[in-house]
Design a protein around this motif. Structure first.
Motif, PDB file in Angstrom:
ATOM      1  N   THR A  31      -5.627  -1.029  -3.508  1.00  0.00           N
ATOM      2  CA  THR A  31      -6.593  -1.902  -2.836  1.00  0.00           C
ATOM      3  C   THR A  31      -6.503  -1.719  -1.319  1.00  0.00           C
ATOM      4  N   SER A  32      -7.509  -2.221  -0.634  1.00  0.00           N
ATOM      5  CA  SER A  32      -7.560  -2.049   0.814  1.00  0.00           C
ATOM      6  C   SER A  32      -6.494  -2.904   1.500  1.00  0.00           C
ATOM      7  N   LYS A  55       0.818  -1.222   0.000  1.00  0.00           N
ATOM      8  CA  LYS A  55       0.000   0.000   0.000  1.00  0.00           C
ATOM      9  C   LYS A  55       0.851   1.271   0.000  1.00  0.00           C
TER      10      LYS A  55
END
Length: 172
Positions: free
Chosen positions: A131-132, A124
């Motif tokens: 994306t989460s 991330k």
């Protein structure tokens, strides 16, 4: 005493080299760059069950392979730390994993857990994957379960037959 030191260094170097080669093969086949990464090298994270030399071998192998694969510094550092934590955890569980196959599955837990917790942050914040964190953790976990759990446990089954030949110093 000298033979034990040489054996330790040799085993660590061989494990590091194997880790690099297996990572590069997975990269070349495109298996390490998908949402679910399948790194053959992560199967080696069970090797601390057999020898403590696997701990530095896996750590150094991960650093080298991440550098060679073009990983960003955040990945090189924290991905390698995840592998190191997993290796220490596997080594710590070696006594509990003696005997039955069910107990051996414990050996895959530390590397799976360490990577599932650490790598999503790298994906991330290092690579900017949109994306989460939960999705990243899920996909990393699946890849680690396949690599460490399935392939790693198969590797244990094969190496168990040769444990005393490969991992124990021979008197010559």
């Amino acid at each position: 005493m000298q033979n034990k030191k040489v054996l330790y260094l040799t085993q660590a170097a061989m494990i590091a080299a194997l880790y690099v080669v297996l990572t590069l093969i997975a990269n070349a086949l495109g298996l390490a760059n998908q949402a679910i990464q399948l790194r053959f090298s992560e199967a080696l994270t069970i090797l601390p069950f057999f020898t403590p030399a696997a701990i530095p071998g896996l750590f150094i192998g991960c650093i080298i392979s991440n550098l060679m694969a073009g990983g960003i510094m955040l990945d090189v550092i924290f991905g390698s730390i995840a592998t190191l934590i997993g290796a220490f955890g596997t080594y710590a569980l070696r006594q509990a994993a003696q005997g039955k196959f069910v107990r051996r599955t414990l050996l895959a837990i530390p590397p799976v857990a360490a990577n599932t917790i650490i790598v999503p942050f790298v994906l991330k914040y290092g690579y900017g994957i949109p994306t989460s964190m939960l999705f990243n953790a899920f996909t990393v976990c699946i890849g680690e379960v396949l690599s460490c759990g399935v392939l790693g446990l198969l590797l244990i089954a094969v190496l168990e037959k040769y444990r005393n030949v490969i991992f124990t110093p021979q008197n010559s």
